[in-house]
Design a protein around this motif. Sequence first.
Motif, PDB file in Angstrom:
ATOM      1  N   LEU A  27      47.390  38.193  36.844  1.00 49.76           N
ATOM      2  CA  LEU A  27      46.942  38.487  35.484  1.00 49.76           C
ATOM      3  C   LEU A  27      45.603  39.201  35.536  1.00 49.76           C
ATOM      4  O   LEU A  27      44.726  38.856  36.331  1.00 49.76           O
ATOM      5  CB  LEU A  27      46.808  37.193  34.680  1.00 49.76           C
ATOM      6  CG  LEU A  27      48.098  36.423  34.415  1.00 49.76           C
ATOM      7  CD1 LEU A  27      47.791  35.131  33.678  1.00 49.76           C
ATOM      8  CD2 LEU A  27      49.058  37.272  33.588  1.00 49.76           C
ATOM      9  N   ARG A  28      45.437  40.193  34.695  1.00 53.33           N
ATOM     10  CA  ARG A  28      44.180  40.940  34.659  1.00 53.33           C
ATOM     11  C   ARG A  28      43.120  40.098  33.964  1.00 53.33           C
ATOM     12  O   ARG A  28      43.252  39.728  32.798  1.00 53.33           O
ATOM     13  CB  ARG A  28      44.369  42.274  33.938  1.00 53.33           C
ATOM     14  CG  ARG A  28      45.318  43.232  34.631  1.00 53.33           C
ATOM     15  CD  ARG A  28      44.805  43.627  36.012  1.00 53.33           C
ATOM     16  NE  ARG A  28      43.603  44.418  35.930  1.00 53.33           N
ATOM     17  CZ  ARG A  28      43.581  45.742  35.836  1.00 53.33           C
ATOM     18  NH1 ARG A  28      44.714  46.423  35.803  1.00 53.33           N
ATOM     19  NH2 ARG A  28      42.435  46.389  35.771  1.00 53.33           N
ATOM     20  N   GLY A  29      42.093  39.779  34.694  1.00 44.69           N
ATOM     21  CA  GLY A  29      41.015  38.925  34.194  1.00 44.69           C
ATOM     22  C   GLY A  29      40.537  38.016  35.303  1.00 44.69           C
ATOM     23  O   GLY A  29      41.285  37.682  36.225  1.00 44.69           O
ATOM     24  N   ALA A  93      43.178  27.764  37.667  1.00 44.82           N
ATOM     25  CA  ALA A  93      43.267  29.213  37.888  1.00 44.82           C
ATOM     26  C   ALA A  93      42.733  29.527  39.271  1.00 44.82           C
ATOM     27  O   ALA A  93      41.638  29.085  39.644  1.00 44.82           O
ATOM     28  CB  ALA A  93      42.482  29.974  36.828  1.00 44.82           C
ATOM     29  N   ASP A  94      43.510  30.286  40.040  1.00 39.52           N
ATOM     30  CA  ASP A  94      43.105  30.732  41.372  1.00 39.52           C
ATOM     31  C   ASP A  94      42.827  32.236  41.344  1.00 39.52           C
ATOM     32  O   ASP A  94      43.406  32.976  40.545  1.00 39.52           O
ATOM     33  CB  ASP A  94      44.198  30.428  42.398  1.00 39.52           C
ATOM     34  CG  ASP A  94      44.454  28.934  42.522  1.00 39.52           C
ATOM     35  OD1 ASP A  94      43.472  28.178  42.534  1.00 39.52           O
ATOM     36  OD2 ASP A  94      45.629  28.531  42.585  1.00 39.52           O
ATOM     37  N   GLU A  95      41.945  32.655  42.222  1.00 42.22           N
ATOM     38  CA  GLU A  95      41.596  34.068  42.275  1.00 42.22           C
ATOM     39  C   GLU A  95      42.717  34.871  42.918  1.00 42.22           C
ATOM     40  O   GLU A  95      43.328  34.446  43.908  1.00 42.22           O
ATOM     41  CB  GLU A  95      40.296  34.261  43.051  1.00 42.22           C
ATOM     42  CG  GLU A  95      39.087  33.641  42.373  1.00 42.22           C
ATOM     43  CD  GLU A  95      37.811  33.894  43.143  1.00 42.22           C
ATOM     44  OE1 GLU A  95      37.918  34.531  44.220  1.00 42.22           O
ATOM     45  OE2 GLU A  95      36.742  33.478  42.682  1.00 42.22           O
ATOM     46  N   GLY A  96      42.976  36.039  42.350  1.00 41.64           N
ATOM     47  CA  GLY A  96      43.950  36.965  42.916  1.00 41.64           C
ATOM     48  C   GLY A  96      43.248  38.129  43.600  1.00 41.64           C
ATOM     49  O   GLY A  96      42.019  38.140  43.757  1.00 41.64           O
ATOM     50  N   PRO A  97      44.001  39.122  44.008  1.00 41.58           N
ATOM     51  CA  PRO A  97      43.368  40.287  44.647  1.00 41.58           C
ATOM     52  C   PRO A  97      42.476  41.048  43.677  1.00 41.58           C
ATOM     53  O   PRO A  97      42.717  41.077  42.471  1.00 41.58           O
ATOM     54  CB  PRO A  97      44.555  41.131  45.112  1.00 41.58           C
ATOM     55  CG  PRO A  97      45.697  40.697  44.270  1.00 41.58           C
ATOM     56  CD  PRO A  97      45.471  39.260  43.961  1.00 41.58           C
ATOM     57  N   THR A  98      41.436  41.644  44.212  1.00 41.88           N
ATOM     58  CA  THR A  98      40.475  42.408  43.419  1.00 41.88           C
ATOM     59  C   THR A  98      40.711  43.899  43.622  1.00 41.88           C
ATOM     60  O   THR A  98      40.745  44.384  44.769  1.00 41.88           O
ATOM     61  CB  THR A  98      39.037  42.047  43.814  1.00 41.88           C
ATOM     62  OG1 THR A  98      38.838  40.639  43.602  1.00 41.88           O
ATOM     63  CG2 THR A  98      38.033  42.822  42.984  1.00 41.88           C
ATOM     64  N   LEU A  99      40.868  44.638  42.541  1.00 39.57           N
ATOM     65  CA  LEU A  99      41.030  46.085  42.592  1.00 39.57           C
ATOM     66  C   LEU A  99      39.649  46.726  42.585  1.00 39.57           C
ATOM     67  O   LEU A  99      38.856  46.491  41.671  1.00 39.57           O
ATOM     68  CB  LEU A  99      41.851  46.567  41.398  1.00 39.57           C
ATOM     69  CG  LEU A  99      43.233  45.919  41.216  1.00 39.57           C
ATOM     70  CD1 LEU A  99      43.914  46.468  39.971  1.00 39.57           C
ATOM     71  CD2 LEU A  99      44.097  46.153  42.437  1.00 39.57           C
ATOM     72  N   ARG A 116      39.012  42.198  38.523  1.00 41.16           N
ATOM     73  CA  ARG A 116      39.505  40.922  39.021  1.00 41.16           C
ATOM     74  C   ARG A 116      40.911  40.630  38.507  1.00 41.16           C
ATOM     75  O   ARG A 116      41.314  41.064  37.416  1.00 41.16           O
ATOM     76  CB  ARG A 116      38.581  39.795  38.568  1.00 41.16           C
ATOM     77  CG  ARG A 116      37.119  40.005  38.901  1.00 41.16           C
ATOM     78  CD  ARG A 116      36.826  39.761  40.350  1.00 41.16           C
ATOM     79  NE  ARG A 116      35.398  39.824  40.628  1.00 41.16           N
ATOM     80  CZ  ARG A 116      34.846  39.610  41.812  1.00 41.16           C
ATOM     81  NH1 ARG A 116      35.624  39.312  42.836  1.00 41.16           N
ATOM     82  NH2 ARG A 116      33.532  39.690  41.978  1.00 41.16           N
ATOM     83  N   THR A 117      41.657  39.840  39.282  1.00 38.09           N
ATOM     84  CA  THR A 117      42.945  39.287  38.862  1.00 38.09           C
ATOM     85  C   THR A 117      42.957  37.802  39.198  1.00 38.09           C
ATOM     86  O   THR A 117      42.148  37.324  40.005  1.00 38.09           O
ATOM     87  CB  THR A 117      44.123  39.988  39.553  1.00 38.09           C
ATOM     88  OG1 THR A 117      44.031  39.765  40.967  1.00 38.09           O
ATOM     89  CG2 THR A 117      44.139  41.474  39.253  1.00 38.09           C
ATOM     90  N   CYS A 118      43.862  37.066  38.573  1.00 33.31           N
ATOM     91  CA  CYS A 118      43.920  35.618  38.802  1.00 33.31           C
ATOM     92  C   CYS A 118      45.355  35.134  38.668  1.00 33.31           C
ATOM     93  O   CYS A 118      46.226  35.822  38.113  1.00 33.31           O
ATOM     94  CB  CYS A 118      43.019  34.864  37.826  1.00 33.31           C
ATOM     95  SG  CYS A 118      43.517  35.012  36.106  1.00 33.31           S
ATOM     96  N   HIS A 119      45.605  33.933  39.184  1.00 37.50           N
ATOM     97  CA  HIS A 119      46.894  33.252  39.064  1.00 37.50           C
ATOM     98  C   HIS A 119      46.670  31.964  38.274  1.00 37.50           C
ATOM     99  O   HIS A 119      45.909  31.092  38.711  1.00 37.50           O
ATOM    100  CB  HIS A 119      47.472  32.922  40.448  1.00 37.50           C
ATOM    101  CG  HIS A 119      47.450  34.071  41.405  1.00 37.50           C
ATOM    102  ND1 HIS A 119      47.933  35.322  41.074  1.00 37.50           N
ATOM    103  CD2 HIS A 119      46.990  34.164  42.691  1.00 37.50           C
ATOM    104  CE1 HIS A 119      47.792  36.128  42.117  1.00 37.50           C
ATOM    105  NE2 HIS A 119      47.209  35.451  43.109  1.00 37.50           N
ATOM    106  N   ILE A 120      47.323  31.825  37.125  1.00 34.17           N
ATOM    107  CA  ILE A 120      47.155  30.663  36.246  1.00 34.17           C
ATOM    108  C   ILE A 120      48.362  29.749  36.398  1.00 34.17           C
ATOM    109  O   ILE A 120      49.507  30.213  36.331  1.00 34.17           O
ATOM    110  CB  ILE A 120      46.983  31.092  34.773  1.00 34.17           C
ATOM    111  CG1 ILE A 120      45.707  31.925  34.612  1.00 34.17           C
ATOM    112  CG2 ILE A 120      46.934  29.875  33.852  1.00 34.17           C
ATOM    113  CD1 ILE A 120      45.503  32.449  33.209  1.00 34.17           C
ATOM    114  N   THR A 121      48.104  28.471  36.607  1.00 32.55           N
ATOM    115  CA  THR A 121      49.160  27.460  36.765  1.00 32.55           C
ATOM    116  C   THR A 121      48.924  26.331  35.774  1.00 32.55           C
ATOM    117  O   THR A 121      47.799  25.825  35.654  1.00 32.55           O
ATOM    118  CB  THR A 121      49.172  26.886  38.185  1.00 32.55           C
ATOM    119  OG1 THR A 121      49.347  27.951  39.127  1.00 32.55           O
ATOM    120  CG2 THR A 121      50.296  25.871  38.350  1.00 32.55           C
TER     121      THR A 121
END
Length: 409
Positions: A27-29, A93-99, A116-121
Amino acid sequence: MTGPKLNEGVLLVAPDQPTTKATARYLRGSATKARVVLDLIRGLDVRRADEVLQFTTRDAAKDVRKVLASAVANAVHNDEQDADELFVLAAFADEGPTLRRFRPRARGRATRIRKRTCHITVIVARLSERRLEVLQNRQQGATPAGRRRAGTTAQSRRDRVERSRTRAQGLRAGATDTPAADVDAVDVTEETAADEQGFAEFANETEVPTASDTDAGIAEGSASGEAESSERDHPTGSVLAPEDGSVPVGFEIKGNADSMKYHVPDGRYYDATIAEVFFDTVEHAEAAGYEAPAADEAAVEELQEEQAAAEEAAVADMADVQAFADTDAPEAESETAEAELPEGAVAAPEDGSTPAGYEIKGNASSKKYHVPGGRYYDVTIAEVFFDTAEHAEAAGYEAPAADVTDGDM
């Protein structure tokens, strides 16, 4: 910090407890901004959590609400759970890959841009039987006008005052019987009509009150009615929140009437909670339909243990006091004090005088004895007096070095 997960602290669940999760990836954010929103719904039932997300102004709330709806749908369709019995067990929320991008700047330089991107669970589970019972009682106790009981709203009080003024005006005009048309006009119940008839009969037998007296009585009755209504509104073992914002002595548990949750001292949300009511014990709070937040279960158990220990200590103290009162304590102390005095010694008189035949002072703190004419004799406040130096030394006292030196010289 990613937020508490299922294998951390109070969120450690039993192996047989069914849980259902939904995850949105890439997710973008930033994860930091998403965690602020996730902290608002962690521990809430799904209906309440959806309402919180609906009125949250942060952009991440839209994505979190979609993930919550997906988790509830998975629980209903895959695990055959009831949506009304679910609550948010964990949300992180975990951090995802950064563009990484670059922005051109002056003099051939460039500035780095991190997207930034993130993974929300979101993980949901079924409420416990105790929390389900509290939730059902709270929903059944709710009225269409809100959580206030019928007859306690400001409009109903204004209606009662208006009916009282109408009756008073009729009595001042000489109308001793209230016509049926007037009763219908003000929507008076049968009980109110009976009160009017009794009031009219009383007015015929006594002097009709003046307008100022009637208005004063109406105001006093309205005030007393509001006080009685407020006393009925708060349950047993509770007090209303003081206007100065302080915590009442003996009532330290905060109750939030909006969320119907109680917060104990040292709880996660205790300092940030603005209470409408305070409770003295956890049992009284739960009996009133309030429930503890999921994050405060450990704090609630600790408070209950402290209260139980305090009650046991109070009972033990009362037993000790009663046992002491039954005995002759002063006589026992006197006999003990006399038994502790050594041979050839007497206790110091209360008036500060020197007993006859016992002129040697003994200082219990320094274990020194002072003879008359010694360097420190006059300034010494004695706890015991001896008749001879031999008795003083036999009791463990010794002469000061200055008195020994003076004696040798």
